[in-house]
Design an enzyme around this catalytic site. Sequence first.
Site, mmCIF file in Angstrom:
data_model
loop_
_atom_site.group_PDB
_atom_site.id
_atom_site.type_symbol
_atom_site.label_atom_id
_atom_site.label_comp_id
_atom_site.label_asym_id
_atom_site.label_seq_id
_atom_site.Cartn_x
_atom_site.Cartn_y
_atom_site.Cartn_z
ATOM 1 C CB SER A 109 -15.536 18.185 1.102
ATOM 2 O OG SER A 109 -15.317 18.548 2.404
ATOM 3 N N GLY A 140 -0.853 4.468 0.080
ATOM 4 C CA GLY A 140 -1.825 5.513 0.506
ATOM 5 C C GLY A 140 -1.313 6.565 1.593
ATOM 6 N NE ARG A 175 -13.099 8.059 8.228
ATOM 7 C CZ ARG A 175 -13.200 9.432 7.402
ATOM 8 N NH1 ARG A 175 -12.826 10.349 7.921
ATOM 9 N NH2 ARG A 175 -13.488 9.327 6.310
ATOM 10 C CD GLU A 228 -11.129 3.179 4.312
ATOM 11 O OE1 GLU A 228 -10.435 4.082 3.618
ATOM 12 O OE2 GLU A 228 -12.343 2.805 4.078
ATOM 13 N N GLY A 235 0.633 -1.026 0.026
ATOM 14 C CA GLY A 235 -0.053 -0.006 -0.162
ATOM 15 C C GLY A 235 0.883 1.212 0.306
ATOM 16 C CG HIS A 290 -16.989 7.938 2.441
ATOM 17 N ND1 HIS A 290 -16.463 8.473 1.494
ATOM 18 C CD2 HIS A 290 -16.613 8.710 3.540
ATOM 19 C CE1 HIS A 290 -15.487 9.512 1.872
ATOM 20 N NE2 HIS A 290 -15.369 9.379 3.351
ATOM 21 C CG HIS A 321 -19.637 10.863 3.262
ATOM 22 N ND1 HIS A 321 -20.388 12.217 2.874
ATOM 23 C CD2 HIS A 321 -18.520 11.501 3.659
ATOM 24 C CE1 HIS A 321 -19.554 13.310 3.088
ATOM 25 N NE2 HIS A 321 -18.482 12.971 3.861
ATOM 26 C CB ALA A 350 -1.664 4.031 6.175
ATOM 27 N NE ARG A 375 -17.854 12.262 7.283
ATOM 28 C CZ ARG A 375 -16.940 11.934 6.808
ATOM 29 N NH1 ARG A 375 -16.249 10.806 7.064
ATOM 30 N NH2 ARG A 375 -16.000 12.948 6.492
HETATM 31 C C1 LIG Z 1 -13.952 10.470 -1.598
HETATM 32 C C2 LIG Z 1 -13.333 10.375 -0.205
HETATM 33 C C3 LIG Z 1 -12.946 11.349 0.497
HETATM 34 C C4 LIG Z 1 -12.540 11.289 1.795
HETATM 35 N N1 LIG Z 1 -12.287 12.495 2.345
HETATM 36 C C5 LIG Z 1 -11.632 12.558 3.705
HETATM 37 C C6 LIG Z 1 -11.218 13.676 4.592
HETATM 38 O O1 LIG Z 1 -11.803 14.770 4.140
HETATM 39 N N2 LIG Z 1 -10.689 13.349 5.772
HETATM 40 C C7 LIG Z 1 -10.309 12.492 6.045
HETATM 41 O O2 LIG Z 1 -9.720 12.303 7.210
HETATM 42 N N3 LIG Z 1 -10.622 11.400 5.309
HETATM 43 C C8 LIG Z 1 -11.220 11.248 4.169
HETATM 44 N N4 LIG Z 1 -11.610 10.154 3.419
HETATM 45 C C9 LIG Z 1 -10.909 8.784 4.010
HETATM 46 C C10 LIG Z 1 -9.471 8.576 3.715
HETATM 47 O O3 LIG Z 1 -9.373 9.186 2.816
HETATM 48 C C11 LIG Z 1 -9.078 7.144 3.630
HETATM 49 O O4 LIG Z 1 -9.514 6.344 4.681
HETATM 50 C C12 LIG Z 1 -7.536 7.025 3.573
HETATM 51 O O5 LIG Z 1 -6.952 8.066 2.903
HETATM 52 C C13 LIG Z 1 -7.055 5.643 3.587
HETATM 53 O O6 LIG Z 1 -5.717 5.607 3.555
HETATM 54 P P1 LIG Z 1 -5.014 4.306 3.405
HETATM 55 O O7 LIG Z 1 -3.430 4.654 3.379
HETATM 56 O O8 LIG Z 1 -5.248 3.413 4.493
HETATM 57 O O9 LIG Z 1 -5.581 3.479 2.258
HETATM 58 P P2 LIG Z 1 -5.632 3.983 0.599
HETATM 59 O O10 LIG Z 1 -5.183 5.219 0.466
HETATM 60 O O11 LIG Z 1 -6.885 3.596 0.122
HETATM 61 O O12 LIG Z 1 -4.306 3.154 -0.191
HETATM 62 C C14 LIG Z 1 -4.430 1.825 -0.173
HETATM 63 C C15 LIG Z 1 -3.193 1.503 -0.898
HETATM 64 O O13 LIG Z 1 -3.076 0.132 -0.839
HETATM 65 C C16 LIG Z 1 -3.023 -0.438 -2.131
HETATM 66 N N5 LIG Z 1 -3.371 -1.987 -2.249
HETATM 67 C C17 LIG Z 1 -4.763 -1.955 -1.918
HETATM 68 N N6 LIG Z 1 -4.915 -3.370 -2.261
HETATM 69 C C18 LIG Z 1 -3.714 -3.976 -2.664
HETATM 70 C C19 LIG Z 1 -3.267 -5.176 -2.784
HETATM 71 N N7 LIG Z 1 -4.089 -6.177 -2.884
HETATM 72 N N8 LIG Z 1 -2.026 -5.393 -3.394
HETATM 73 C C20 LIG Z 1 -1.345 -4.104 -3.357
HETATM 74 N N9 LIG Z 1 -1.740 -3.218 -2.859
HETATM 75 C C21 LIG Z 1 -2.647 -2.861 -2.694
HETATM 76 C C22 LIG Z 1 -3.242 0.583 -3.232
HETATM 77 O O14 LIG Z 1 -2.741 0.584 -4.423
HETATM 78 C C23 LIG Z 1 -3.045 1.936 -2.270
HETATM 79 O O15 LIG Z 1 -1.644 2.082 -2.379
HETATM 80 C C24 LIG Z 1 -12.028 10.049 2.216
HETATM 81 C C25 LIG Z 1 -12.201 9.090 1.598
HETATM 82 C C26 LIG Z 1 -12.995 8.987 0.292
HETATM 83 C C27 LIG Z 1 -13.066 7.939 -0.580
#
Ligand SMILES: Cc1cc2nc3c(=O)[nH]c(=O)nc-3n(C[C@H](O)[C@H](O)[C@H](O)COP(=O)(O)OP(=O)(O)OC[C@H]3O[C@@H](n4cnc5c(N)ncnc54)[C@H](O)[C@@H]3O)c2cc1C
Lengths: 638, 245, 232
Positions: free
Chosen positions: A285, A43, A436, A426, A41, A402, A267, A45, A331
């Site tokens: 948003s 993202g 959340r 997440e 991942g 969401h 959401h 995180a 929410r």
């Molecule tokens: C439209 C939208 C708006 C949002 N707005 C807000 C906000 O304003 N404020 C807030 O706090 N939160 C917000 N959130 C929530 C927040 O964006 C997410 O919960 C958070 O960014 C998740 O981050 P993450 O690093 O855990 O995962 P992600 O950013 O989803 O990253 C997942 C990563 O894992 C990788 N991955 C997934 N599966 C695999 C696999 N099987 N093999 C290899 N790689 C894989 C992907 O390539 C990616 O790099 C929003 C969410 C959405 C959808």
Amino acid sequence: MSQLDGHVPPGPLAEKWDKYRNEMKLVGPANKRKLHIIVVGSGLAGASAAATLGEQGYNVDCFCYQDSPRRAHSIAAQGGINAAKNYQNDGDSVYRLFYDTIKGGDFRSREANVYRLAQVSNNIIDQCAAQGVPFAREYGGSLANRSFGGALVSRTFYARGQTGQQLLLGAYAALSRQIAMGAVRMHTRTEMLDLVLIDGVARGIVTRDLVTGTIQSYAGDAVVLGTGGYANLYFLSTNAAGCNVTAAYRAYKKGAFFANPCYVQIHPTCIPVTGDHQSKLTLMSESLRNDGRVWVSKKAGDKRPPGDIPEAERDYYLERKYPSYGNLAPRDISSRNAKEVCDEGRGVGESGRGVYLDFADSIKRLGIGTIRERYGNLFDMYYKITAEDGYQTPMRIYPAAHYVMGGLWVDYNLMSNIPGLYVIGEANFSDHGANRLGASALMQGLADGYFVLPYTITNYLATAKPAKVTADRPEFRQAETEVTDKLKRLLSLHGKRTVLSIHRELGHIMWEHCGMSRNDAGLKKALDLIPQLREEFWKNTIVPGANEELNMALEKAGRVADYLEFAELLCHDALGRAESCGSHFREESRTPDGEARRDDEHFCHVSAWEFTGAGQKPVMHKEPLEFETVQLAQRSYK
Amino acid sequence: MNLTLHVWRQKNAKDRGRMATYDARDISPNMSFLEMLDVVNERLILSGEEPIAFDHDCREGICGMCSLVINGIAHGAERGTTVCQLHMRHFKDGQEITIEPWRAKPFPVLRDLIVDRAALDRIMQAGGFVSVNTGGGPDANALPIPKPEAELAMDAAACIGCGACVASCKNASAMLFVSAKIAQFAHLPQGQPERMSRVRNMITAMDAEGFGNCTNQYECEAVCPKEIPVRFIAEMNRDYCKASR
Amino acid sequence: MTGYVRFVKSSIGSKLLMAVTGVILLLFVIGHMLGNLQIFLGQDALNTYAEKLRGISLLLWIVRISLLVITLIHIVTSLRLSWLNRQARSLPYVYKNTVQATLASRTMLYSGLLVLAFVLYHLMHFTWGITNPEYSKLLDPKGRPDVYSMVVLSFRNLPVSITYIIAMILLWFHLSHGGSSVFQTLGVSQPKYHKMTERVGPILATIIVAGNISIPFFILLGVVKPFAGGMP
Ligand SMILES: Cc1cc2nc3c(=O)[nH]c(=O)nc-3n(C[C@H](O)[C@H](O)[C@H](O)COP(=O)(O)OP(=O)(O)OC[C@H]3O[C@@H](n4cnc5c(N)ncnc54)[C@H](O)[C@@H]3O)c2cc1C
Ligand code: HEM
Ligand code: HEM
Ligand code: SF4
Ligand code: F3S
Ligand code: FES
């Protein structure tokens, strides 16, 4: 069933984390280079973790399925990120952020984790500002804040409507720097398809190269999953098309416990569905709720255009029912109320599944310029999708799946029940309890990646038995064979339905029976329908192409196959939790005036599920939730 | 509505590729362009053909993954819009639509409409960051930044790295992307210490990837979904000259 | 030195080279036009001017050689860049389309090469006296080389004038883009003035081209007449 131990360190709440860091074991610089960490991942995180671990001297491999780490779905977050900086001098503090978050989560999260999250929130803002994240600023040059649902203080930092993108680009920049230095090797367009355990310890992963189809294993001293959420289970969601449960689910099948899968956030401010063709729902948003007023007509079936409905015949139901929070109610509450008014036939738009979000008053009060400056890009987005001008007529909004609070179970160290398997962002069951609050997922993802995991994983690596593991161990061969067999099975499907149609149907089942409001009969129905659909999938779908090529249909099929199993787990969890809490609203459990009723006596625990075999009912383990400082109260936003 | 699509099909990077023609039937004007392709793909799959591969993920105009050239215009004719946010209401019933991948030597086609844009990541790795380790920053408000400068940095930072600028530039130049990245840091105090080395290293990396050279045609600005202005290219030119002294 | 070579070979370095040489050529063209316009002041004025120029022969040769070198740099760099740019898009689009890039900006190489062809013809015509040797050896009443008559008599020939006029139109294309483009390349195009600098090229090109065209135009119309003298 057994009791799970969250490994929360002893001591007063406010001192736990400092004490932990003072007492943890460290790894010497020379040894760090020999230690190999796999981060799945990129993202917020994953990228922040991989970059920080690289900076610390570890040897890191990072994976993502997109063509660039910068495209992880964190990029889509619009609204903002919370921190207890109290720059606005409006009475905010670490404790208040902690309390709001735990209350927002309806007292279903682990107190110590949430407190730590609030503590490091301030470091995140400092870190991101230092990286050059272009946060919004006041004319004096200091950082600007806005307020968000579920809070009475203004503590949300933002970068126009692209906070997630800017934060992710910050983490991506840090990651790029480590890639250039050779500390991190980035594997893009690579999907993790299995977790490999050796002697019960997480030792590596099996991946598929999405361009060539090559199945390859990577071995490491620890595996970190930051693979995001599974809201796409509902087919229509605000998530990216590729968001999946695959990585987490396959770890679950290897023995990792899945906690609280039924906590799914719906959401309130999304653009309503327009037709069957739709592939996703677009979130706007919720910061819009700062200046927009939510209303529907008082009369059911009112087909008049919004401008023709006089003020006296409008029902500003959130302001009416929750006078102190009004349009900023959390929410889950906002979403449920929207569903309720639509169920009463008062919904707006062609489908009747929508409510108005009206800016007329704010435009009158602040001027159109201010509104444009604050939300211009959201109005543009709304216009692009609906061809309607939100400045002229009220926007139409409706709730959509969401975010998921559920995820793999982790202890205070963010380690799952499998030694060496860490879960961040997440993907873990997180610090958000049953609901959340806005702007706290970004905070959690970055807290985990920058400031928590790098410490806790060091403590683990310093104490774990060193074992030089390479990817040619038989355990890897076996996992590779399993993965290959599954792919072959998918490619052998030559039925009459597409994977997409199955996914859409699955989403429909989940939305109907396990969506914003759930009941015993509906959940049982879902538990009946899901296995049937799964059977249909394995009998009657068609998956074109071959493995040894870029095959997006095959990728999708693999993800949907996992959703079809995971959906059942989610429904079991929802059925077992016969209380209403946060996003999980059980119709059987409500107060006389129809609000959610939590049942602390029976359900003040985390439900962590263990895989017991395909098609068999999983086994639940409980982690009781104990609160040292917080008084459990019925949540009230009135 | 019904449409005729002319689509680039190419099995893999080694295949020579060709244009193929498909019908898109019963398309709703409310569909996005990608949803229209979903419909076409569903039919292709059911008739035993391989679906058209195209990149996409967020489908809300922010991840920068989608990348189609529609009738010769990257992301289609709507200004400031990615293809995932381009809706079919902008097309006419019966229209012929030609769909091609980003074309540039540093963006090899992987399959059909999917190209490899790793070159942009490599440029970023050459210097698209502020060298600060986690935990190394001062209090965020210790460094006040005038709002206009912060806004300019944000204008530049809005780039989603889609590469449409490259696809549309007659010279396949990546200058708009690179200049946006450089400008974000050039307008912030955090970016000053490495300002000169950053521009030098990123331009060197950009040239090494084989992108073309800018001749100030401004086509990139016209298709950029985030409407990044070409002024950043001018600023970058100036910085590069300073940095090369 | 290697640093300099690296700079000049880099994308932005080459761009800068194009701009700097382009500006010098532009200044030459402006100056040359102003000189030529003295034809409207009559035979004596123009021939005096031409005489003066030749008088400072050392400087003249320095200027000539610099111009030659600058033109060569401009041409070589443009050919190199065009070659690289063509390679950067190895496979062209099937459906070609343009949103806002001007025709002038897209045809710089062609307009440039045609202007080059014109300049070669122009040198053969006036400077080397190859195409119209009959007008090159004229002397005016004061016994000076009669540039005035050379020009006037040449342009009374319709094909020659039309060649010049067409060449000037091509030059217009080249300069209308080039004249604005330099501001962007040199990074002096502040956003505040961007709209303005975008107009500089077309306006400048129009002035230069109109000035130059006016010469064959008024000669053809008979407004500018051959004077006495013009005797070998
Ligand atoms: C439209 C939208 C708006 C949002 N707005 C807000 C906000 O304003 N404020 C807030 O706090 N939160 C917000 N959130 C929530 C927040 O964006 C997410 O919960 C958070 O960014 C998740 O981050 P993450 O690093 O855990 O995962 P992600 O950013 O989803 O990253 C997942 C990563 O894992 C990788 N991955 C997934 N599966 C695999 C696999 N099987 N093999 C290899 N790689 C894989 C992907 O390539 C990616 O790099 C929003 C969410 C959405 C959808
Ligand atoms: C007297 C003659 C000429 C003048 C006054 C002139 C002037 C200019 C100017 C001002 C520019 C703009 C530079 C920039 O973009 O910053 C330019 C660009 C260019 N010139 Fe010329 N030029 C002349 C001759 C030529 C010739 C003979 C050629 C061809 C071989 C040529 C090819 C080009 C090309 C391809 C460009 C585009 C490069 C770019 O825009 O960056 N020019 N010229
Ligand atoms: C209608 C327009 C023009 C007229 C009437 C004109 C006229 C002349 C004349 C009379 C000379 C010869 C001077 C002499 O030998 O004493 C000359 C030289 C020259 N002209 Fe022009 N010219 C015109 C346009 C141009 C243009 C557009 C260019 C360049 C793009 C150009 C480039 C030159 C050059 C390079 C020389 C040689 C200078 C030298 O001897 O060093 N001319 N021109
Ligand atoms: S500058 Fe614009 S077109 Fe180029 S990559 Fe960035 S967003 Fe895409
Ligand atoms: S279109 Fe190309 S020529 Fe320059 S201004 Fe843009 S990069
Ligand atoms: S799919 Fe993400 S920008 Fe288009």
